[in-house]
Scaffold this motif. Structure first.
Motif, PDB file in Angstrom:
ATOM      1  N   GLN A 244      30.281  25.902  27.693  1.00  0.00           N
ATOM      2  CA  GLN A 244      29.671  25.210  28.837  1.00  0.00           C
ATOM      3  C   GLN A 244      30.757  24.599  29.719  1.00  0.00           C
ATOM      4  O   GLN A 244      30.661  24.612  30.944  1.00  0.00           O
ATOM      5  N   VAL A 245      31.798  24.079  29.068  1.00  0.00           N
ATOM      6  CA  VAL A 245      32.890  23.457  29.819  1.00  0.00           C
ATOM      7  C   VAL A 245      33.550  24.480  30.736  1.00  0.00           C
ATOM      8  O   VAL A 245      33.802  24.211  31.910  1.00  0.00           O
ATOM      9  N   GLU A 246      33.780  25.670  30.191  1.00  0.00           N
ATOM     10  CA  GLU A 246      34.467  26.700  30.983  1.00  0.00           C
ATOM     11  C   GLU A 246      33.673  27.062  32.227  1.00  0.00           C
ATOM     12  O   GLU A 246      34.218  27.140  33.326  1.00  0.00           O
ATOM     13  N   LEU A 247      32.364  27.253  32.057  1.00  0.00           N
ATOM     14  CA  LEU A 247      31.545  27.598  33.215  1.00  0.00           C
ATOM     15  C   LEU A 247      31.491  26.442  34.205  1.00  0.00           C
ATOM     16  O   LEU A 247      31.584  26.640  35.421  1.00  0.00           O
ATOM     17  N   LEU A 248      31.363  25.227  33.702  1.00  0.00           N
ATOM     18  CA  LEU A 248      31.293  24.056  34.581  1.00  0.00           C
ATOM     19  C   LEU A 248      32.599  23.883  35.354  1.00  0.00           C
ATOM     20  O   LEU A 248      32.609  23.438  36.493  1.00  0.00           O
ATOM     21  N   ARG A 249      33.685  24.285  34.729  1.00  0.00           N
ATOM     22  CA  ARG A 249      34.974  24.233  35.421  1.00  0.00           C
ATOM     23  C   ARG A 249      34.982  25.230  36.588  1.00  0.00           C
ATOM     24  O   ARG A 249      35.343  24.885  37.698  1.00  0.00           O
ATOM     25  N   GLU A 250      34.517  26.451  36.294  1.00  0.00           N
ATOM     26  CA  GLU A 250      34.437  27.480  37.347  1.00  0.00           C
ATOM     27  C   GLU A 250      33.570  27.012  38.507  1.00  0.00           C
ATOM     28  O   GLU A 250      33.846  27.307  39.662  1.00  0.00           O
ATOM     29  N   LEU A 251      32.503  26.301  38.193  1.00  0.00           N
ATOM     30  CA  LEU A 251      31.558  25.875  39.233  1.00  0.00           C
ATOM     31  C   LEU A 251      32.024  24.599  39.930  1.00  0.00           C
ATOM     32  O   LEU A 251      31.366  24.114  40.835  1.00  0.00           O
ATOM     33  N   GLY A 252      33.142  24.032  39.489  1.00  0.00           N
ATOM     34  CA  GLY A 252      33.711  22.890  40.199  1.00  0.00           C
ATOM     35  C   GLY A 252      33.073  21.553  39.859  1.00  0.00           C
ATOM     36  O   GLY A 252      33.047  20.644  40.683  1.00  0.00           O
ATOM     37  N   CYS A 253      32.564  21.444  38.632  1.00  0.00           N
ATOM     38  CA  CYS A 253      31.992  20.168  38.195  1.00  0.00           C
ATOM     39  C   CYS A 253      33.127  19.145  38.024  1.00  0.00           C
ATOM     40  O   CYS A 253      34.238  19.495  37.657  1.00  0.00           O
ATOM     41  N   HIS A 254      32.849  17.875  38.341  1.00  0.00           N
ATOM     42  CA  HIS A 254      33.910  16.865  38.284  1.00  0.00           C
ATOM     43  C   HIS A 254      34.018  16.147  36.931  1.00  0.00           C
ATOM     44  O   HIS A 254      35.106  15.961  36.410  1.00  0.00           O
ATOM     45  N   ARG A 255      32.883  15.701  36.413  1.00  0.00           N
ATOM     46  CA  ARG A 255      32.921  14.927  35.158  1.00  0.00           C
ATOM     47  C   ARG A 255      31.970  15.535  34.135  1.00  0.00           C
ATOM     48  O   ARG A 255      30.919  16.068  34.490  1.00  0.00           O
ATOM     49  N   LEU A 256      32.328  15.387  32.861  1.00  0.00           N
ATOM     50  CA  LEU A 256      31.523  15.896  31.763  1.00  0.00           C
ATOM     51  C   LEU A 256      31.133  14.775  30.806  1.00  0.00           C
ATOM     52  O   LEU A 256      31.938  13.900  30.496  1.00  0.00           O
ATOM     53  N   GLN A 257      29.888  14.832  30.348  1.00  0.00           N
ATOM     54  CA  GLN A 257      29.385  13.845  29.390  1.00  0.00           C
ATOM     55  C   GLN A 257      28.567  14.604  28.356  1.00  0.00           C
ATOM     56  O   GLN A 257      27.749  15.446  28.711  1.00  0.00           O
ATOM     57  N   GLY A 258      28.796  14.338  27.083  1.00  0.00           N
ATOM     58  CA  GLY A 258      27.991  15.024  26.074  1.00  0.00           C
ATOM     59  C   GLY A 258      28.551  14.872  24.673  1.00  0.00           C
ATOM     60  O   GLY A 258      29.659  14.383  24.476  1.00  0.00           O
ATOM     61  N   PHE A 259      27.738  15.296  23.712  1.00  0.00           N
ATOM     62  CA  PHE A 259      28.083  15.146  22.297  1.00  0.00           C
ATOM     63  C   PHE A 259      29.347  15.923  21.938  1.00  0.00           C
ATOM     64  O   PHE A 259      30.001  15.616  20.941  1.00  0.00           O
ATOM     65  N   LEU A 260      29.701  16.966  22.722  1.00  0.00           N
ATOM     66  CA  LEU A 260      30.941  17.699  22.466  1.00  0.00           C
ATOM     67  C   LEU A 260      32.122  16.735  22.434  1.00  0.00           C
ATOM     68  O   LEU A 260      33.061  16.916  21.664  1.00  0.00           O
ATOM     69  N   PHE A 261      32.065  15.695  23.267  1.00  0.00           N
ATOM     70  CA  PHE A 261      33.164  14.724  23.339  1.00  0.00           C
ATOM     71  C   PHE A 261      32.862  13.497  22.498  1.00  0.00           C
ATOM     72  O   PHE A 261      33.647  13.123  21.642  1.00  0.00           O
ATOM     73  N   ALA A 262      31.738  12.876  22.755  1.00  0.00           N
ATOM     74  CA  ALA A 262      31.352  11.691  21.977  1.00  0.00           C
ATOM     75  C   ALA A 262      29.884  11.385  22.169  1.00  0.00           C
ATOM     76  O   ALA A 262      29.304  11.660  23.222  1.00  0.00           O
ATOM     77  N   ARG A 263      29.283  10.835  21.134  1.00  0.00           N
ATOM     78  CA  ARG A 263      27.931  10.286  21.235  1.00  0.00           C
ATOM     79  C   ARG A 263      28.036   8.897  21.823  1.00  0.00           C
ATOM     80  O   ARG A 263      29.129   8.332  21.873  1.00  0.00           O
ATOM     81  N   PRO A 264      26.933   8.336  22.262  1.00  0.00           N
ATOM     82  CA  PRO A 264      26.983   6.936  22.689  1.00  0.00           C
ATOM     83  C   PRO A 264      27.432   6.063  21.508  1.00  0.00           C
ATOM     84  O   PRO A 264      26.951   6.242  20.393  1.00  0.00           O
ATOM     85  N   LEU A 265      28.392   5.163  21.764  1.00  0.00           N
ATOM     86  CA  LEU A 265      28.998   4.355  20.702  1.00  0.00           C
ATOM     87  C   LEU A 265      28.942   2.875  21.065  1.00  0.00           C
ATOM     88  O   LEU A 265      28.957   2.519  22.238  1.00  0.00           O
ATOM     89  N   PRO A 266      28.940   1.990  20.045  1.00  0.00           N
ATOM     90  CA  PRO A 266      29.101   0.571  20.336  1.00  0.00           C
ATOM     91  C   PRO A 266      30.445   0.340  21.042  1.00  0.00           C
ATOM     92  O   PRO A 266      31.371   1.143  20.885  1.00  0.00           O
ATOM     93  N   ALA A 267      30.545  -0.770  21.780  1.00  0.00           N
ATOM     94  CA  ALA A 267      31.719  -1.023  22.627  1.00  0.00           C
ATOM     95  C   ALA A 267      33.043  -0.879  21.882  1.00  0.00           C
ATOM     96  O   ALA A 267      33.976  -0.219  22.362  1.00  0.00           O
ATOM     97  N   GLU A 268      33.126  -1.489  20.694  1.00  0.00           N
ATOM     98  CA  GLU A 268      34.379  -1.464  19.920  1.00  0.00           C
ATOM     99  C   GLU A 268      34.773  -0.042  19.550  1.00  0.00           C
ATOM    100  O   GLU A 268      35.939   0.343  19.673  1.00  0.00           O
ATOM    101  N   ALA A 269      33.766   0.713  19.088  1.00  0.00           N
ATOM    102  CA  ALA A 269      34.025   2.093  18.670  1.00  0.00           C
ATOM    103  C   ALA A 269      34.442   2.931  19.869  1.00  0.00           C
ATOM    104  O   ALA A 269      35.292   3.811  19.746  1.00  0.00           O
ATOM    105  N   LEU A 270      33.873   2.649  21.022  1.00  0.00           N
ATOM    106  CA  LEU A 270      34.258   3.433  22.198  1.00  0.00           C
ATOM    107  C   LEU A 270      35.699   3.155  22.598  1.00  0.00           C
ATOM    108  O   LEU A 270      36.454   4.086  22.901  1.00  0.00           O
ATOM    109  N   SER A 271      36.108   1.877  22.584  1.00  0.00           N
ATOM    110  CA  SER A 271      37.494   1.628  23.000  1.00  0.00           C
ATOM    111  C   SER A 271      38.469   2.201  21.979  1.00  0.00           C
ATOM    112  O   SER A 271      39.531   2.703  22.358  1.00  0.00           O
TER     113      SER A 271
END
Ligand code: C2E
Ligand code: MG
Ligand code: MG
Ligand code: MG
Length: 278
Positions: A244-271
């Motif tokens: 999905q990332v590769e296609l989104l790159r081709e289509l010129g998407c700017h930012r990506l959000q999703g479980f591939l990178f991280a799930r929603p986390l508590p503040a401490e875990a995110l930092s």
């Protein structure tokens, strides 16, 4: 006999409704206390710049740490918050807390982040929203450009007379506006030009079908074309696979959000997650 069964069925049915109505009442009573008992939490999910891989934004997502129910997902209680009007004070708490956290991360030396906060349609009907936002930003000492408010197409569709004016006031504050779940509602292209938007988030239902499902590829391509033409930042949500990332790159998407990178986390875990990446 059929009639008897029917009556018995009806009796079970009403008992069932009674039980559910009762559960709703208990849920409502518990929710009313959740704010003062400090049972509400924000989890944070990163958005990565597709070019650099750096975390550039974070979406705040509401959770309810209920002593009896455990960690409750927003879809299970936000509708009730909206029905009861509790979304007013809760939404305000979310805004204040998200601004405070973004500012704390900044003070802790994290790279500059945009904090994205979901807004209920009812919050936009509150004539004091812009003033309240300004107060939260000042109290947190957060630059307005660091706050991005996510609204949905449904919000714009059902918008009352005050909504456009309110969005314009928010825009004048310097706060960014994002159109969330784009493609799922009526997707009137007019929304993209009529309202002062900065960002469009392609809904997960399209992203999850990439890269193979041709219809979704074309929908995303069209949204990307629009976003580029209008100078809007394009975010893909629900990214789960490298393809999905590769296609989104081709289509010129700017930012990506999703479980591939991280799930929603508590503040401490995110930092900690951000620190470990860098
Ligand atoms: P949303 O704003 O579209 O938020 C994205 C949702 O997608 C989040 O669910 C997130 O956990 C989920 N998600 C992100 N990446 C992936 C992925 O790769 N795969 C899958 N399967 N899911 C992914 P969450 O946290 O359950 O929130 C659901 C919805 O609740 C949000 O959808 C938003 O509409 C609403 N919501 C959450 N927090 C708030 C809030 O503070 N205020 C208001 N009014 N609504 C909120
Ligand atoms: Mg959102
Ligand atoms: Mg969304
Ligand atoms: Mg969504």
């Amino acid at each position: 006999r059929a009639r008897l069964q029917g009556r018995a069925g009806l009796r079970f049915y009403t008992a069932d409704i009674d039980a559910r109505a009762h559960e709703q009442l208990v849920l409502e009573a518990d929710l009313r206390r959740a704010l003062e008992r400090r049972e509400l939490r924000l989890h944070y999910q990163p958005q990565l710049d597709l070019q650099t891989g750096a975390v550039v934004a974070v979406e705040a997502l509401l959770r309810w740490q209920c002593p009896r129910r455990g960690l409750v997902a927003p879809m299970e209680f936000i509708p009730l918050l909206e029905e009861t009007g509790l979304i007013g004070p809760v939404g305000d708490w979310v805004l204040a807390e998200a601004c405070r956290q973004a500012s704390a991360w900044h003070d802790a030396g994290l790279p500059p982040l945009v904090i994205a906060v979901n807004l209920s349609p009812l919050q936009l009907e509150d004539g004091d929203l812009a003033q309240r936002l300004q107060r939260h930003l000042e109290q947190a000492r957060l630059q307005p450009e660091r706050l991005e408010l996510e609204i949905t197409e449904t919000t714009l569709m059902r918008h009352g007379a005050g909504t456009l004016a309110m969005l314009e006031s928010i825009n004048r504050l310097g706060v960014q506006l994002a159109l969330d779940d784009f493609g799922t509602g009526y997707s009137s292209l007019g929304y993209l030009t009529r309202f002062p938007l900065h960002t469009v988030k392609i809904d997960r239902s399209f992203v999850s079908q990439l890269p193979r499902h041709e219809y979704s590829v074309e929908v995303v391509r069209a949204i990307a074309g629009l976003a580029h033409g209008l100078g809007l930042t394009l975010v893909a949500e629900g990214v789960e696979q490298p393809g999905q990332v590769e296609l989104l790159r081709e289509l010129g998407c700017h930012r990506l959000q999703g479980f591939l990178f991280a799930r929603p986390l508590p503040a401490e875990a995110l930092s900690a997650w951000i620190a470990a990446r860098n």
